[in-house]
Design an enzyme around this catalytic site. Sequence first.
Site, PDB file in Angstrom:
ATOM      1  CD  GLU A  56       0.006   8.436  -7.873  1.00 58.97           C
ATOM      2  OE1 GLU A  56      -0.394   8.780  -8.989  1.00 58.97           O
ATOM      3  OE2 GLU A  56      -0.758   8.278  -6.888  1.00 58.97           O
ATOM      4  CD  GLU A  73      -1.742   5.123 -11.191  1.00 59.24           C
ATOM      5  OE1 GLU A  73      -2.632   5.976 -10.928  1.00 59.24           O
ATOM      6  OE2 GLU A  73      -1.135   4.483 -10.310  1.00 59.24           O
TER       7      GLU A  73
END
Length: 474
Positions: free
Chosen positions: A167, A374
Site C-alpha cells: 500500500e 487484504e
Amino acid sequence: MEMRKTNFPKNFLWGASSSAFQIEGGWDEEGKGMTVADVNSFKRSDIQADSKVASDFYHHWEEDIRLMKELGMQIYRFSISWARIIPDGDGEINQAGIDFYHKIIDRLLEQGIQPFITLYHFDLPYALARKYNGWESRECVKAFERYAKICFKTFGDRVTYWQVHNEQNLMVRVNERMNITTDDAWEADRQRAQMDYHMFLAHALAVKACHSIIPDGKIGPAVSSTCTYPESNRPEDVWAARMNDWFKTDYCLDMHYYGRYPGYYMRYLEERNIVPVMEPEDEEILKGGAMDFIALNYYRTLCVRYLPTDEGHLAGERAFPINEVDFDQYGYFHHIKNEHLVSSEYGAQIDPLGLRTVLNSYYQKYHLHLIITENGLGAADTLTEDGKVHDEYRISYLKAHIKAISQAIEDGVSVMGYSPWSFMDLLSSHEGFRKRYGFIYVNRDDHDLKDMSRVKKDSYFWYKRVIETNGDEL
C-alpha cells in the site's frame, strides 16, 4: 443484486495475510533493529497495545503454522521485517533474522503452504529515518535494493511470489508512517512527493532484481484499491469521483506498469510546485520495472462531490475532514457518506459490489493476473465463557465479498487467489487489540497479555469449509 452460484478455477489460491510489525512481537530480540512502525506504536503504549509483543508470532510460529495447515491455507501472505534482516537498514546482515525466516518458509512448505512475501509493510528501519529522513533520500532507495537482493538470493529458491511495498499509495498519505514531521503543509507535500517517487524507483529496481535472481519469480505491488462513487450525476461530481480514484490509486498502478506519472498527476505536482527531483537514468529504471501481477487490498468504497477552489485554497491543496487517508483536495473532491451503504462499527462503508468493480477496472486496463491480499472486517470480538468467538458478522462480510470475486471471474477477470486480512488477530495501528480481524482469536487485551492462547473463531471453521470446497459452499 442476485447472487449466483460461485465458480472458482481449480488452481485458485486460498490463504490469509498478516504483517511483521503487527503480528511478530520480539521487536528487539536476536539483533532486530527498531522500525518507524515500532516508534509510532510506542507513542501509544499508554493507551493501547504496541509492537513489542503484538500477537507473539515470533514465539508461537510453530503452533500458528499448524493452525494454518488445519485451516487448509494454500498461501500465506506475510511480510519480512527489513530491520530483522538488516537492523540499521543499510549495514551488517543479522544472521538470526535470516534464520528466523528460513524456519518460517521451510515449515510453511512442509505443510503445503506457499509463502507469498511482502518486502516492506510500513516498517522502515528507524535508523534510515534518522540518517537520511528515510525515503526522501536516494540512499534509502539503494538500501532497499540491497535488502531486496539479499532476500531474493536467500529465500528465492523456495519463494516464487513477492510483493515489494504494501500500500505505497496509502502509506504516503499518512505523515506518521513516512516519518514526515514538519508542520508546514506545503513542505510536507513536497517531502511526500519525493518519498513517493523514490519508492517507485525502489519498486522498479526490486522488480528487476527479482527477475534477474529468481528465474521463475513473480513480483508486483500491493495497492490499497479505491472505488469512488459520485454524490450525484452532475458532471462535476462524476469527474470528482474519477479523480479521487486516479489520485489515490490509479496513478500508482500507472507508475508501476508504464514507468511514468499520468498527465493529470504531473499537472497536480506542477500546480503545487512539488515535482520530485529526478535523475536522467530514472526513466530507464522505471520503464524496466513493470509489475507481473496486481495484488490489491479492498475494504470499502467512497463517495465524493466536487470541491471548488476559493480565495483561501488553491488547486491541489489538501484538507482532512475525516482522516489523512481519505483526504479532500481543493479543485477536485470532497468526501461524503454514502446513504445507500451500511458501515462497520469503525466507519468503513461495506460494499461487496465495489470489489467486483475494481477487479474489472484493473483487469480491463492492465490485463494482468489479480490477487486479493487484504479484505476483512474489523470488529470488537468477544470471547465467551465457554471459549468461543461467534463472529457471524465477519462470515457475512467475507461471504458477500467472495461471491463478488466469483462474479468478477465470470466477467472474465483473471483472479488467481484470495488472502483475506487476517489469519489471526493482530495489532491495529490505532485501535490496538480492540479491533480484531482474524480467523484466530488471540487471548490478550491491550495491556493484559493473559495467556496469549489461540482460539478458533466461528469464521475459522466456516472458511475451512470454503477452502475445502473451492468456494462452492459459502
